[in-house]
Design a protein around this motif. Structure first.
Motif, PDB file in Angstrom:
ATOM      1  N   LYS A   1       0.833  -1.209   0.000  1.00 44.00           N
ATOM      2  CA  LYS A   1       0.000   0.000   0.000  1.00 44.00           C
ATOM      3  C   LYS A   1       0.865   1.257   0.000  1.00 44.00           C
ATOM      4  CE  LYS A   1      -3.475   2.485   2.726  1.00 44.00           C
ATOM      5  NZ  LYS A   1      -4.295   2.488   3.965  1.00 44.00           N
ATOM      6  N   ALA A   2       1.937   1.234   0.788  1.00 43.38           N
ATOM      7  CA  ALA A   2       2.837   2.393   0.849  1.00 43.38           C
ATOM      8  C   ALA A   2       3.506   2.635  -0.496  1.00 43.38           C
ATOM      9  CB  ALA A   2       3.894   2.172   1.929  1.00 43.38           C
ATOM     10  N   ILE A   3       3.933   1.558  -1.159  1.00 40.62           N
ATOM     11  CA  ILE A   3       4.589   1.698  -2.454  1.00 40.62           C
ATOM     12  C   ILE A   3       3.615   2.232  -3.497  1.00 40.62           C
ATOM     13  CG2 ILE A   3       5.637   0.406  -4.366  1.00 40.62           C
ATOM     14  CD1 ILE A   3       6.918  -1.389  -2.210  1.00 40.62           C
ATOM     15  N   VAL A   4       2.383   1.735  -3.481  1.00 43.37           N
ATOM     16  CA  VAL A   4       1.376   2.223  -4.430  1.00 43.37           C
ATOM     17  C   VAL A   4       1.107   3.712  -4.215  1.00 43.37           C
ATOM     18  CG1 VAL A   4      -1.055   2.079  -5.094  1.00 43.37           C
ATOM     19  CG2 VAL A   4       0.275  -0.008  -4.796  1.00 43.37           C
ATOM     20  N   ALA A   5       0.897   4.113  -2.964  1.00 43.92           N
ATOM     21  CA  ALA A   5       0.607   5.511  -2.660  1.00 43.92           C
ATOM     22  C   ALA A   5       1.787   6.406  -3.020  1.00 43.92           C
ATOM     23  CB  ALA A   5       0.266   5.665  -1.180  1.00 43.92           C
ATOM     24  N   GLY A   6       3.002   5.965  -2.677  1.00 41.78           N
ATOM     25  CA  GLY A   6       4.176   6.760  -3.011  1.00 41.78           C
ATOM     26  C   GLY A   6       4.395   6.886  -4.502  1.00 41.78           C
ATOM     27  N   THR A   7       4.132   5.808  -5.231  1.00 36.95           N
ATOM     28  CA  THR A   7       4.342   5.803  -6.671  1.00 36.95           C
ATOM     29  C   THR A   7       3.344   6.710  -7.387  1.00 36.95           C
ATOM     30  OG1 THR A   7       5.203   3.551  -6.609  1.00 36.95           O
ATOM     31  CG2 THR A   7       4.427   4.361  -8.737  1.00 36.95           C
ATOM     32  N   ILE A   8       2.071   6.573  -7.055  1.00 35.88           N
ATOM     33  CA  ILE A   8       1.056   7.383  -7.734  1.00 35.88           C
ATOM     34  C   ILE A   8       1.244   8.862  -7.425  1.00 35.88           C
ATOM     35  CG2 ILE A   8      -1.419   7.864  -7.867  1.00 35.88           C
ATOM     36  CD1 ILE A   8      -1.927   4.905  -7.380  1.00 35.88           C
ATOM     37  N   GLY A   9       1.546   9.172  -6.158  1.00 40.72           N
ATOM     38  CA  GLY A   9       1.774  10.567  -5.804  1.00 40.72           C
ATOM     39  C   GLY A   9       2.950  11.166  -6.552  1.00 40.72           C
ATOM     40  N   ASN A  10       4.015  10.401  -6.690  1.00 32.58           N
ATOM     41  CA  ASN A  10       5.187  10.890  -7.407  1.00 32.58           C
ATOM     42  C   ASN A  10       4.910  11.020  -8.903  1.00 32.58           C
ATOM     43  OD1 ASN A  10       7.869  11.771  -7.192  1.00 32.58           O
ATOM     44  ND2 ASN A  10       8.632   9.826  -7.963  1.00 32.58           N
TER      45      ASN A  10
ATOM     46  N   LEU B   1      11.178  28.129 -10.946  1.00 36.25           N
ATOM     47  CA  LEU B   1      12.029  28.056  -9.763  1.00 36.25           C
ATOM     48  C   LEU B   1      11.321  27.301  -8.633  1.00 36.25           C
ATOM     49  CD1 LEU B   1      13.586  31.642  -9.674  1.00 36.25           C
ATOM     50  CD2 LEU B   1      14.749  29.515 -10.265  1.00 36.25           C
ATOM     51  N   VAL B   2      10.023  27.542  -8.471  1.00 32.14           N
ATOM     52  CA  VAL B   2       9.254  26.819  -7.457  1.00 32.14           C
ATOM     53  C   VAL B   2       9.212  25.334  -7.787  1.00 32.14           C
ATOM     54  CG1 VAL B   2       6.960  26.530  -6.420  1.00 32.14           C
ATOM     55  CG2 VAL B   2       7.871  28.820  -6.816  1.00 32.14           C
ATOM     56  N   GLN B   3       9.006  25.016  -9.073  1.00 29.96           N
ATOM     57  CA  GLN B   3       9.001  23.607  -9.473  1.00 29.96           C
ATOM     58  C   GLN B   3      10.358  22.955  -9.224  1.00 29.96           C
ATOM     59  OE1 GLN B   3       7.513  23.536 -13.607  1.00 29.96           O
ATOM     60  NE2 GLN B   3       5.578  22.773 -12.788  1.00 29.96           N
ATOM     61  N   GLY B   4      11.425  23.682  -9.507  1.00 30.27           N
ATOM     62  CA  GLY B   4      12.758  23.141  -9.250  1.00 30.27           C
ATOM     63  C   GLY B   4      12.993  22.914  -7.770  1.00 30.27           C
ATOM     64  N   PHE B   5      12.538  23.846  -6.932  1.00 25.87           N
ATOM     65  CA  PHE B   5      12.641  23.707  -5.477  1.00 25.87           C
ATOM     66  C   PHE B   5      11.899  22.458  -5.017  1.00 25.87           C
ATOM     67  CE2 PHE B   5      11.126  24.665  -1.171  1.00 25.87           C
ATOM     68  CZ  PHE B   5      12.302  25.052  -0.542  1.00 25.87           C
ATOM     69  N   SER B   6      10.689  22.262  -5.542  1.00 27.10           N
ATOM     70  CA  SER B   6       9.887  21.090  -5.191  1.00 27.10           C
ATOM     71  C   SER B   6      10.553  19.799  -5.645  1.00 27.10           C
ATOM     72  CB  SER B   6       8.496  21.208  -5.823  1.00 27.10           C
ATOM     73  OG  SER B   6       7.784  20.005  -5.700  1.00 27.10           O
ATOM     74  N   ALA B   7      11.012  19.768  -6.896  1.00 29.58           N
ATOM     75  CA  ALA B   7      11.638  18.559  -7.439  1.00 29.58           C
ATOM     76  C   ALA B   7      12.896  18.181  -6.676  1.00 29.58           C
ATOM     77  CB  ALA B   7      11.963  18.751  -8.920  1.00 29.58           C
TER      78      ALA B   7
ATOM     79  N   VAL C   1       4.555  17.958  -3.393  1.00 31.87           N
ATOM     80  CA  VAL C   1       3.518  17.829  -4.417  1.00 31.87           C
ATOM     81  C   VAL C   1       2.616  19.060  -4.437  1.00 31.87           C
ATOM     82  CG1 VAL C   1       1.740  16.630  -3.052  1.00 31.87           C
ATOM     83  CG2 VAL C   1       1.933  16.170  -5.494  1.00 31.87           C
ATOM     84  N   ALA C   2       2.381  19.682  -3.288  1.00 28.34           N
ATOM     85  CA  ALA C   2       1.578  20.906  -3.248  1.00 28.34           C
ATOM     86  C   ALA C   2       2.288  22.040  -3.995  1.00 28.34           C
ATOM     87  CB  ALA C   2       1.310  21.307  -1.794  1.00 28.34           C
ATOM     88  N   LEU C   3       3.594  22.163  -3.802  1.00 23.96           N
ATOM     89  CA  LEU C   3       4.358  23.200  -4.497  1.00 23.96           C
ATOM     90  C   LEU C   3       4.370  22.974  -6.002  1.00 23.96           C
ATOM     91  CD1 LEU C   3       7.408  23.503  -2.055  1.00 23.96           C
ATOM     92  CD2 LEU C   3       5.657  25.235  -2.471  1.00 23.96           C
ATOM     93  N   MET C   4       4.568  21.715  -6.432  1.00 25.31           N
ATOM     94  CA  MET C   4       4.633  21.417  -7.862  1.00 25.31           C
ATOM     95  C   MET C   4       3.298  21.692  -8.539  1.00 25.31           C
ATOM     96  SD  MET C   4       6.704  20.361 -10.300  1.00 25.31           S
ATOM     97  CE  MET C   4       8.025  19.333  -9.646  1.00 25.31           C
ATOM     98  N   ALA C   5       2.192  21.280  -7.937  1.00 26.26           N
ATOM     99  CA  ALA C   5       0.877  21.496  -8.523  1.00 26.26           C
ATOM    100  C   ALA C   5       0.556  22.985  -8.614  1.00 26.26           C
ATOM    101  CB  ALA C   5      -0.186  20.771  -7.711  1.00 26.26           C
TER     102      ALA C   5
END
Length: 441
Positions: free
Chosen positions: A29-38, A139-145, A107-111
């Protein structure tokens, strides 16, 4: 050493018995959640390079297409300058406050930045303000990534059984490639279904809005997942560092340098083959962009499917041989692959496919091999910061350098750049310690 630590999922079980190799339901479950979120986070990041030529027309003065494209790619590269900053700040945040909180923030910053790019007015509407707003969003996206890789890699690898760490870590790259695949699909659909006028005026913006909405889905998934036991044990035992960045450099200098060496060839070849090759092929051979994007999308499907199997191979035979096969392959094949590029689908597709199959050796291993270099209290920072520094130098500049070489008439020398970087990393792979069976704390 306390009993709880001895019986952790990443350590040998009590009595010297080997730790379980199968993933539990909680770990899956953790791997699925981490993968989809990423995955959904990386859609926005990849859309920029896919629509680079259109963004150049929208956000920079018209008249010289090459200069506008180089300006767009310079903004792409500047976004990578923020990745080490994000890696230091957000990696340390994840080491102090947890992988879950770190991943939620990234993920909040990237979106949010993706939505900002979608609504930024064109150069014709606001003049110089337009590229400045684009720069800030990037720059915000780069910070998030920068923080995302360390947090998500630590989370996935720490969530795995001992004999499945590379398999679990490979899903970090499955999610990255999955994000690129979704972005490529959006690019293919919009370039095929819309006229050039519609694509330039609003079509590309719809793709960014869709990517931002997917980011909100990723945010919801990450809020619902539990943090890892490795982080919890680190907190319970008092090993949490107040300054993980300083601890990484002072206590683990060799591991820090090793992560840089591991990353050099991987990030350069990844950003050329997986992200930028459609645009590069369009520039150098004249192949239609929609044809190049179709080739990229099909190759990405193969790449994504094969990644977990490459992770299983690494768990069986080790990190060193699988990574050495990747780097050695590019040392030998960079010249013939790049010289086979042509202006048709069947001249591009095999070049992309062979390159992506080689990259499997790096992508299936990078999360796990970096995580295995550091203890839990500095793991997210140790993965994120040296990786981000190498990516900023070799990955973020790759599209700019390849375009500049083409505009300067030196496209034929690109293979030397790829081969040299691969040779450096090959030496690192062959001399680094094997960590497949290393105890995980």
């Amino acid at each position: 050493m306390n009993l709880k630590s001895d019986l952790s999922p990443g350590s040998p079980a009590a009595g010297g018995a080997p730790a379980p190799r199968k993933l539990s339901a909680k770990q899956r479950k953790a791997i699925v959640a981490g993968t989809i979120g990423n995955t959904v986070e990386w859609v926005d990041w990849a859309l920029y390079s896919i629509f680079a030529k259109i963004i150049a027309d929208e956000f920079f003065p018209k008249g010289n297409g090459a200069v506008a494209l180089l300006s767009t790619l310079a903004v792409f590269a500047v976004g990578f300058v923020m990745r080490p900053v994000g890696a230091a700040v957000l990696g340390a945040y994840a080491d102090r406050h947890g992988r879950k909180k770190g991943m939620t923030l990234t993920v909040a910053l990237m979106a949010g930045a993706g939505f900002a790019i979608a609504i930024t007015p064109s150069y014709e509407q606001t003049g110089v303000l337009s590229p400045l707003l684009l720069l800030v969003a990037r720059l915000v996206q780069g910070f998030s990534a920068g923080g995302e890789f360390g947090s998500s890699s630590a989370f996935l690898v720490e969530s795995a059984a001992r004999g499945r760490r590379a398999f679990a870590g490979s899903w970090q790259q499955v999610s990255v490639a999955g994000g690129v695949l979704i972005a490529s699909l959006l690019g293919t659909l919009t370039t095929s279904a819309l006229s050039d006028e519609a694509l330039h005026s609003w079509g590309w913006r719809v793709a960014f809005v869709f990517g931002g909405l997917l980011g909100l889905v990723g945010l919801w998934l990450r809020v619902s997942v539990e943090d890892t036991e490795s982080f919890a044990r680190s907190q319970d035992s008092g090993r949490t560092r107040t300054n993980p960045v300083k601890a990484m450099f002072v206590e683990h200098p060799a591991a820090t340098l090793r992560v840089v060496g591991i990353t050099i060839a991987g990030t350069l070849t990844y950003y050329i083959w997986v992200n930028y090759l459609p645009t590069y092929a369009n520039l150098t051979t004249g192949i239609p962009l929609k044809t190049a994007l179709l080739s990229q999308m099909l190759c990405l499907v193969v790449f994504v499917i094969a990644l977990p199997f490459a992770g299983l191979l690494s768990d069986r035979i080790g990190r060193r041989p699988t990574m050495a096969a990747f780097a050695g392959g590019f040392v030998v094949l960079a010249w013939p692959l790049l010289h086979l590029l042509g202006d048709s689908f069947w001249s591009l597709f095999p070049v992309q496919l062979v390159g992506m199959l080689l990259i499997l050796g790096y992508s299936s291993n990078c999360a796990v091999i970096m995580a295995e270099q550091f203890p839990a209290e500095v793991r997210a920072t140790g993965i994120a910061l040296p990786y981000a520094l190498a990516v900023a130098v070799f990955g973020g500049t790759a599209p700019y350098v390849t375009t500049w070489m083409h505009e300067s008439g030196h496209s034929g020398l690109l293979w030397i750049y790829v081969s040299a970087a691969s040779l450096i990393s090959l030496v690192v792979y062959l001399t680094m310690p094997e960590t497949k069976d290393k105890d995980f704390t």
